[in-house]
Design an enzyme around this catalytic site. Structure first.
Site, PDB file in Angstrom:
ATOM      1  NE  ARG A   1      21.962  44.254  53.519  1.00  0.00           N
ATOM      2  CZ  ARG A   1      22.529  43.885  54.840  1.00  0.00           C
ATOM      3  NH1 ARG A   1      21.973  43.245  55.726  1.00  0.00           N
ATOM      4  NH2 ARG A   1      23.620  44.136  55.146  1.00  0.00           N
TER       5      ARG A   1
ATOM      6  CE  LYS B   1      40.864  33.445  48.309  1.00  0.00           C
ATOM      7  NZ  LYS B   1      41.271  34.811  48.310  1.00  0.00           N
TER       8      LYS B   1
ATOM      9  CG  ASP C   1      42.163  30.549  41.778  1.00  0.00           C
ATOM     10  OD1 ASP C   1      42.835  31.705  41.368  1.00  0.00           O
ATOM     11  OD2 ASP C   1      42.568  29.587  42.585  1.00  0.00           O
ATOM     12  CG  HIS C   2      42.017  36.795  40.806  1.00  0.00           C
ATOM     13  ND1 HIS C   2      42.105  36.632  42.322  1.00  0.00           N
ATOM     14  CD2 HIS C   2      43.219  37.651  40.814  1.00  0.00           C
ATOM     15  CE1 HIS C   2      43.458  37.089  42.772  1.00  0.00           C
ATOM     16  NE2 HIS C   2      43.746  37.812  41.755  1.00  0.00           N
TER      17      HIS C   2
ATOM     18  CE  LYS D   1      47.045  37.062  39.276  1.00  0.00           C
ATOM     19  NZ  LYS D   1      46.763  38.569  39.253  1.00  0.00           N
TER      20      LYS D   1
ATOM     21  CD  GLU E   1      49.284  40.041  47.966  1.00  0.00           C
ATOM     22  OE1 GLU E   1      48.251  40.755  47.541  1.00  0.00           O
ATOM     23  OE2 GLU E   1      48.848  39.134  48.914  1.00  0.00           O
TER      24      GLU E   1
ATOM     25  CG  ASP F   1      43.708  35.420  51.384  1.00  0.00           C
ATOM     26  OD1 ASP F   1      42.489  35.583  50.881  1.00  0.00           O
ATOM     27  OD2 ASP F   1      44.851  36.196  51.117  1.00  0.00           O
TER      28      ASP F   1
ATOM     29  CG  HIS G   1      45.254  32.630  44.372  1.00  0.00           C
ATOM     30  ND1 HIS G   1      43.932  32.579  43.879  1.00  0.00           N
ATOM     31  CD2 HIS G   1      44.919  33.624  45.171  1.00  0.00           C
ATOM     32  CE1 HIS G   1      43.174  33.619  44.114  1.00  0.00           C
ATOM     33  NE2 HIS G   1      43.682  34.404  44.955  1.00  0.00           N
TER      34      HIS G   1
ATOM     35  CE  LYS H   1      47.248  39.758  52.527  1.00  0.00           C
ATOM     36  NZ  LYS H   1      46.924  39.925  50.725  1.00  0.00           N
TER      37      LYS H   1
HETATM   38  C1  BG6 Z   1      43.101  37.612  46.559  1.00  0.00           C
HETATM   39  C2  BG6 Z   1      43.376  37.459  48.300  1.00  0.00           C
HETATM   40  O1  BG6 Z   1      42.532  36.426  46.343  1.00  0.00           O
HETATM   41  O2  BG6 Z   1      44.295  37.537  45.713  1.00  0.00           O
HETATM   42  C3  BG6 Z   1      44.228  38.576  48.634  1.00  0.00           C
HETATM   43  O3  BG6 Z   1      42.245  37.453  48.911  1.00  0.00           O
HETATM   44  C4  BG6 Z   1      45.488  38.860  47.718  1.00  0.00           C
HETATM   45  O4  BG6 Z   1      44.559  38.686  49.747  1.00  0.00           O
HETATM   46  C5  BG6 Z   1      45.073  38.818  46.204  1.00  0.00           C
HETATM   47  O5  BG6 Z   1      45.958  40.076  47.795  1.00  0.00           O
HETATM   48  C6  BG6 Z   1      46.091  39.011  45.337  1.00  0.00           C
HETATM   49  O6  BG6 Z   1      45.902  38.918  43.843  1.00  0.00           O
HETATM   50  P1  BG6 Z   1      46.594  39.671  42.806  1.00  0.00           P
HETATM   51  O7  BG6 Z   1      45.972  39.600  41.818  1.00  0.00           O
HETATM   52  O8  BG6 Z   1      46.944  41.089  43.251  1.00  0.00           O
HETATM   53  O9  BG6 Z   1      48.027  38.875  42.988  1.00  0.00           O
END
Ligand code: BG6
Length: 491
Positions: free
Chosen positions: A51, A149, A178-179, A183, A217, A236, A241, A341
């Protein structure tokens, strides 16, 4: 040793939310790295769309800043950076009103080049964008859409979202990212299991005592107050994941690496997860929320203080679950999952603990015999360690000791570890869906998560406080120790 980079066909990459956080921190740096490795063919274009009223030049300046901030200086090659920036352009669009889509159409032209619509935006406007793209006839046979997501906040809303996108795109055009699947070590899990004969015969209830998956984390809320407080750690991290990791550990060997062959096997695992209902939830799940404490050497605020509200949010920032997979391979083998976290360290790892030896021939002097463990470290220091018992060297008699056979990827391969997004984006361009979630997988994951969410609400299972910088609430330790086991020491 450098791996060979195979260029992909030319493509147009349209980033909706091009000036947002994901684009800045992940997508633009990932695309730059692919440029630097000469993976693009001509003509490849990247178009920012959002935007904000911006010119092409403004967007290039935004990208330059993002790359200098998020790519290590040693990887910035001036000539490649300029080449990369010259691919960029920008079109202001409004997904609600449809303003700007005609301009986008003009920018894309009539070509049948591969087109990637990347939705780096809040899920609330996935549908608007998908519909507008269709109404303006931007979808070609060679188009794909990428969605991030959260796909829904429960099964019902996930179905609605999936239905909306399915009105415009075929399932084989939809890439649900889903990243974690991008990895390096997550993919190595597939190699470890299916490119070696060693582990597979042991990979079942007869030889595995239990599995632990930790995604810890040190960061807190960061700037995601609104999203996070309505999501919580279960939605989350676990729904996506962590369950994806469970799938890769537990699935049967697929017939091939074909996307549907792999996803069929993952789906079977999700469908075999034992439901955790109201009565079981207090025994098999732990919810936690961080309080003030210390992290990365300094004092940090508690979750509620960070939230800046006094509404007493019960959102969990930590979750531990004892999960079970009700099938022949895994019957009776607990999968302990924990994520949170503001924990003591940033570490993601999978531990496969094998059963103890059936009988010891050694006397007490030899010391205790620890069960073998296979530890797959996703981050940091990616690698695999196989813990085995050996004889302590020297003349001191038969004394036993546990040591790791250490396969550290970072030191074994002298290469930069690419970010998950680099691999996943290239897979989108190639049209390879193996590392992306199919609709039924996402929904099956929600089908398992929903009863836990409901049990927490109905049973008013409170999030228990834990001090920032620790490993979570004591109930998480009790969860595994009740079964005579302990969490692997992750640091
Ligand atoms: C994301 C979550 O999908 O993955 C975050 O929304 C999280 O809350 C993150 O911090 C963690 O990803 P990575 O690659 O740093 O482990």
């Amino acid at each position: 040793m450098t791996s060979q980079i195979i260029p992909v066909a030319p493509f147009d990459f349209i980033i909706f939310g091009g000036t947002g956080d994901l684009s800045e921190r992940k997508l633009l740096p990932a695309l730059y790295h692919r440029q630097r490795d000469h993976q693009f063919s001509e003509p490849t274009r990247i178009i920012g769309a959002s935007r904000s009223k911006m010119s092409d030049e403004d967007f290039r300046a935004f990208a330059r800043k993002s790359i200098t901030e998020h790519v290590k200086a040693e990887y910035i090659d001036k000539a490649e950076l300029e080449k990369f920036l010259s691919r960029l352009s920008y079109v202001p669009v409004d997904a609600k009103s449809g303003d700007g889509f005609d301009k986008l159409k003009k920018a894309l032209g009539e070509s049948d080049t591969i087109r990637v619509f990347y939705l780096a935006v809040a899920p609330g406007i996935f549908g608007d964008i998908s519909h507008k793209v269709k109404e303006h006839k931007l979808i070609t046979a060679n188009s794909r859409i990428v969605v991030e997501k959260p796909i829904g906040r429960d099964l019902e809303s996930a179905k609605v979202l999936n239905d909306i996108i399915a009105e415009d795109f075929g399932e084989d055009q939809i890439f649900r990212i889903d990243h974690y699947l991008g990895k390096e070590t997550v993919q190595n899990l597939m190699a470890l299991r299916f490119a070696n004969a060693l582990y597979e015969p042991l990979w079942n209830y007869a030889h595995v005592d239990h599995v632990q998956i930790t995604v810890a984390e040190t960061v807190g809320l960061e700037d995601r107050v609104t999203y996070y407080d309505t999501a919580g750690a279960l939605r989350d991290m676990v729904q996506n994941h962590m369950l994806q990791l469970v799938c890769l550990v537990a699935m049967e060997a697929p017939a091939s690496m074909d996307a549907n062959a792999v996803r069929d096997e993952k789906l079977k695992v999700l469908n075999s997860l034992k439901r955790i209902n109201g009565l079981e939830a207090p025994k098999s799940t732990v919810r936690g929320q961080y309080r003030a404490g210390a992290s990365s050497g300094g004092p940090v605020k508690g979750y509620l203080e960070e939230l800046g509200s006094n509404n007493g949010s019960n959102t969990e920032t930590f979750v531990a679950i004892k999960a079970e997979i009700a099938n022949w391979r895994w019957a009776g083998v607990p999968f302990y999952l924990r994520t949170g976290k503001r924990l003591a360290a940033r570490v993601s790892e999978i531990v496969i603990e094998f059963k103890p030896i059936p009988h010891s021939i050694f006397n007490d002097m030899a010391g205790p015999i620890q069960p073998n463990q296979l530890v797959i470290r996703l981050q940091p220091d990616e690698g695999v360690k196989q813990f085995i018992m050996i004889k302590d060297p020297g003349p001191g008699g038969m004394r036993l000791r546990q040591i790791p056979l250490d396969m550290s990827f970072a030191t074994s391969f002298n290469e930069r570890a690419p970010d998950a997004y680099e691999r996943l984006i290239m897979d989108v361009v190639r049209g390879n869906q193996t590392l992306f979630m199919r609709r039924d997988e996402v929904e099956a994951a929600w089908r398992w998560v929903d009863p836990i969410l409901r049990a927490w609400e109905d049973g008013r299972q409170e999030a228990q406080g834990y001090t920032s910088g620790t490993w979570g609430p004591s109930a998480s330790i009790a969860l595994i120790e009740r079964d005579g086991r302990t969490w692997h020491e992750s640091v």
